[in-house]
Design an enzyme around this catalytic site. Structure first.
Site, short mmCIF file in Angstrom:
data_model
loop_
_atom_site.label_atom_id
_atom_site.label_comp_id
_atom_site.label_asym_id
_atom_site.label_seq_id
_atom_site.Cartn_x
_atom_site.Cartn_y
_atom_site.Cartn_z
N HIS A 66 0.86 -1.13 0.25
CA HIS A 66 0.10 -0.40 -0.29
C HIS A 66 0.78 0.91 0.16
CE1 HIS A 66 -2.39 2.39 2.26
NE2 HIS A 66 -3.11 2.80 1.30
N HIS A 126 -0.77 11.07 -1.60
CA HIS A 126 -2.11 10.87 -0.90
C HIS A 126 -2.46 12.04 -0.58
CE1 HIS A 126 -4.81 9.24 1.48
NE2 HIS A 126 -4.96 8.55 1.34
#
Ligand code: G3P
Ligand code: MG
Length: 265
Positions: free
Chosen positions: A18, A59
């Site tokens: 991830h 992100h």
């Protein structure tokens, strides 16, 4: 390979790290890719546009949490993003780590042999532009690759724009809990995969997704036992922060469940 470059067999690894390297390195960095490659064959990372409309691997909509910068990514120019430290917040040992451009991340994936799930992460109001730019660049950077990245997004507008410019790239629809209209959602997007929050997945839901002819990707699961259960239910791929403990080896060593009740959702 047939539909959107993907055949009947799941073409990506069963475990993806991830945000590049999960918790083994600062998120969404080249150091993360390098750490991930020690354990697994693929990665997920997030891509957002700068003020110059360039794709960067990051992100949040703002710079504060993962860099030494401040303000919104969408209002920061390339020259400034390229200077930011994206490692020190995580650990002094990673000081000097940068925010990678999509191109740098692609180069690293090629060198390290990592498959990629590129999550299109639009800043507010930039859905279509982000989808378009990311898909165009992914198509260019992975041209001729045997296994093109799987694009995914929570933003349907971003996925639509990606499809318009690069229809052959495989796409996945990202959701939290699986919504009631998931079949229509994936059909409308001509998506090959549904990416759902692992916490809300049940055996029944996973089997329904697979029966509909879709791949099922679960995020973000760090417990190897739970990962093995998800795979048994039919999940094709799990995204994890712990590639050091959730990987092909952990799937192999899991004992066969003794009682059928262990498999209940
Ligand atoms: O793509 C799966 C996962 O990365 C989605 O959540 O917030 O970590 O991008 P987030
Ligand atoms: Mg993501």
């Amino acid at each position: 390979m047939d539909r959107a470059g993907v055949g009947r067999i799941w073409p990506y690894p069963r475990v993806l790290a991830h945000r590049c390297g999960g918790w083994l390195a600062p998120e969404n960095t080249l150091a993360g890719l390098e750490r991930a490659a020690r354990w697994v064959g693929g990665v997920e990372f997030d891509v957002m546009l700068s003020a110059d409309g360039s794709p960067w691997v990051i992100h949040d909509e703002t710079l504060e949490r993962t860099t030494d910068g401040a303000g919104s990514v969408a209002r920061t120019h390339d020259a400034r993003i390229a200077q930011l430290d994206a490692g020190r917040w995580f650990d002094e040992a990673f000081a000097g780590e940068r925010v990678p451009s999509l191109e740098e991340a692609a180069r690293s994936c090629h060198v390290l042999g990592l498959a990629a799930n590129v999550e299109i992460k639009p800043a507010t109001g930039q859905d279509r532009e982000t989808g378009r730019v990311v898909a165009e660049q992914v198509a260019r950077l992975w041209r001729g690759a045997a296994r093109p990245p799987l694009l995914s997004s929570f933003s349907l507008a971003a996925l639509e724009a990606a499809r318009e410019v690069a229809p052959d790239l495989p796409r996945g629809v990202l959701v939290g809990a699986i919504p009631a209209h998931w079949v229509q959602l994936c059909r409308d997007q001509a998506a090959i995969a549904l990416h759902a929050d692992a916490r809300f997945l049940t055996e029944h839901a996973v089997r329904a997704v697979r029966a509909a002819g879709l791949w099922c990707v679960a995020y973000t699961e760090n417990d190897p036992e739970r990962v093995s259960t998800l795979i048994e239910w039919g999940v094709n791929c799990v995204i994890t922060d712990r590639p050091d403990v959730v990987n092909e080896e952990s799937l192999r060593v899991r004992p066969v469940p003794a009682a059928s009740s262990q498999r209940s959702p």
